[in-house]
Scaffold this motif. Sequence first.
Motif, short mmCIF file in Angstrom:
data_model
loop_
_atom_site.label_atom_id
_atom_site.label_comp_id
_atom_site.label_asym_id
_atom_site.label_seq_id
_atom_site.Cartn_x
_atom_site.Cartn_y
_atom_site.Cartn_z
N ASN A 83 0.81 -1.22 0.00
CA ASN A 83 0.00 0.00 0.00
C ASN A 83 0.85 1.27 0.00
O ASN A 83 0.35 2.35 -0.30
N SER A 84 2.14 1.13 0.35
CA SER A 84 3.02 2.30 0.29
C SER A 84 3.11 2.84 -1.13
O SER A 84 3.19 4.06 -1.34
N ALA A 85 3.10 1.94 -2.12
CA ALA A 85 3.18 2.39 -3.52
C ALA A 85 1.96 3.22 -3.89
O ALA A 85 2.08 4.26 -4.56
N GLU A 86 0.79 2.80 -3.42
CA GLU A 86 -0.43 3.57 -3.70
C GLU A 86 -0.38 4.94 -3.03
O GLU A 86 -0.80 5.95 -3.62
N ALA A 87 0.14 4.99 -1.79
CA ALA A 87 0.24 6.27 -1.10
C ALA A 87 1.23 7.21 -1.79
O ALA A 87 0.99 8.42 -1.88
N VAL A 88 2.32 6.67 -2.31
CA VAL A 88 3.28 7.49 -3.03
C VAL A 88 2.66 8.04 -4.32
O VAL A 88 2.87 9.21 -4.68
N GLU A 89 1.90 7.21 -5.02
CA GLU A 89 1.22 7.68 -6.23
C GLU A 89 0.22 8.79 -5.91
O GLU A 89 0.08 9.76 -6.65
N ALA A 90 -0.50 8.63 -4.78
CA ALA A 90 -1.44 9.68 -4.37
C ALA A 90 -0.70 10.97 -4.04
O ALA A 90 -1.18 12.07 -4.33
N ALA A 91 0.49 10.86 -3.44
CA ALA A 91 1.29 12.05 -3.15
C ALA A 91 1.74 12.74 -4.44
O ALA A 91 1.77 13.97 -4.52
N LYS A 92 2.09 11.94 -5.45
CA LYS A 92 2.49 12.53 -6.74
C LYS A 92 1.34 13.31 -7.37
O LYS A 92 1.55 14.37 -7.97
N ARG A 93 0.13 12.79 -7.24
CA ARG A 93 -1.03 13.51 -7.79
C ARG A 93 -1.33 14.77 -6.98
O ARG A 93 -1.72 15.79 -7.55
N ALA A 94 -1.14 14.71 -5.67
CA ALA A 94 -1.44 15.87 -4.83
C ALA A 94 -0.47 17.03 -5.06
O ALA A 94 -0.82 18.19 -4.80
N VAL A 95 0.74 16.73 -5.54
CA VAL A 95 1.73 17.78 -5.78
C VAL A 95 1.22 18.79 -6.82
O VAL A 95 1.60 19.97 -6.79
N HIS A 96 0.35 18.35 -7.72
CA HIS A 96 -0.09 19.20 -8.82
C HIS A 96 -1.37 19.98 -8.50
O HIS A 96 -1.93 20.62 -9.39
N LEU A 97 -1.85 19.93 -7.26
CA LEU A 97 -3.04 20.69 -6.90
C LEU A 97 -2.74 22.19 -6.93
O LEU A 97 -1.64 22.62 -6.58
N VAL A 113 -2.48 25.19 0.19
CA VAL A 113 -2.74 24.55 1.48
C VAL A 113 -3.12 23.08 1.27
O VAL A 113 -2.59 22.19 1.96
N LEU A 114 -4.01 22.83 0.33
CA LEU A 114 -4.38 21.45 0.04
C LEU A 114 -3.19 20.66 -0.49
O LEU A 114 -3.01 19.49 -0.14
N ARG A 115 -2.39 21.30 -1.31
CA ARG A 115 -1.22 20.62 -1.87
C ARG A 115 -0.26 20.20 -0.76
O ARG A 115 0.23 19.06 -0.74
N LEU A 116 -0.01 21.09 0.18
CA LEU A 116 0.90 20.77 1.28
C LEU A 116 0.33 19.68 2.19
O LEU A 116 1.00 18.68 2.50
N CYS A 117 -0.93 19.87 2.61
CA CYS A 117 -1.54 18.91 3.55
C CYS A 117 -1.65 17.52 2.95
O CYS A 117 -1.26 16.52 3.58
N LEU A 118 -2.15 17.42 1.72
CA LEU A 118 -2.37 16.11 1.12
C LEU A 118 -1.07 15.43 0.74
O LEU A 118 -0.92 14.21 0.93
N THR A 119 -0.12 16.18 0.22
CA THR A 119 1.15 15.56 -0.17
C THR A 119 1.88 14.99 1.04
O THR A 119 2.31 13.82 1.04
N VAL A 120 2.01 15.79 2.09
CA VAL A 120 2.71 15.32 3.29
C VAL A 120 1.93 14.21 3.97
O VAL A 120 2.51 13.25 4.50
N ALA A 121 0.60 14.30 3.96
CA ALA A 121 -0.23 13.24 4.57
C ALA A 121 -0.04 11.91 3.85
O ALA A 121 0.11 10.86 4.48
N HIS A 122 -0.03 11.94 2.51
CA HIS A 122 0.16 10.70 1.74
C HIS A 122 1.56 10.13 1.96
O HIS A 122 1.72 8.90 2.03
N LEU A 123 2.56 10.99 2.07
CA LEU A 123 3.92 10.50 2.33
C LEU A 123 4.01 9.86 3.71
O LEU A 123 4.70 8.83 3.88
N ASN A 124 3.33 10.43 4.68
CA ASN A 124 3.31 9.82 6.01
C ASN A 124 2.55 8.50 6.00
O ASN A 124 2.92 7.56 6.72
#
Length: 264
Positions: free
Chosen positions: A63-77, A81-92
């Motif tokens: 599931n780490s791979a899925e979370a990393v992919e979600a972080a990659k998508r969140a970077v482009h928001l 604020v949403l970009r920071l919160c979602l990217t760091v949350a997915h990486l965690n």
Amino acid sequence: MDSWVRFNAQSQAKERIFRAAQYACTLLGYTLQKGGAGVEVLKMVKQLEAHMSLTRKLMRLGNSAEAVEAAKRAVHLSDSVLRLCLTVAHLNRAMYFACDNVLWAGKSGLLPQLDQDKWSQRSFRYYLFALILNLTRDAYEIRLLMEREARSSHSGSKATWTSSPSPSPLENNELSHSSLPSLPPTVLALLSQRLSRQFRVLVTVLRSNPPLLLDLLKNSCDVFIPLDRLGIYPTGQGFVGACGLVSSLLSILTIVHPWLKLKP
């Protein structure tokens, strides 16, 4: 990578069912213990809970791979604020799943020398930080929607005020003589009115946005689990079991009805 993400997405519902069963066992064990159940019954429920937990850890492999992919998508928001919160949350979340995978290897006997308490604490720290960021994202979206709702309400009341006929000078004169001098409102009354108005706006926003409401409830329930496991805010097995069960049922609801899942 994409095929693995699709495979994990298909198994999320099963993992959530096992999660609900695990926390139901936690709540059941606490209830039976309070009711004075026998040692054998408590031991059986405890073993069932442990098996459910181990099965869930097996289902979360990768599931780490899925979370990393979600972080990659969140970077482009576009919203910073949403970009920071979602990217760091997915990486965690990715780090949490990685620690959870190592913990599964230790519990299954593949890594017999693993310090399970240390890795469990580490995984819950990542989980807690991800939940705090998710709650921050929920609060941010609620604030934006409340400001939008307040502006629309203010515009509507202003339009009603301007469209209503103004009293004539004679009426104004009569009102000024007949009306009694009003006492200035107290600070407490003003504060109470403001809080009441903000609460009504908040209720309106949450009622009109079920995905945001469900995400807020789910994250609010989940945050007590790592707080208890890390010893930051101990709440007891009963409360943890109830919170985990409620959040699991809410997650299953968002899987059954995808429109209830908060996006992005």
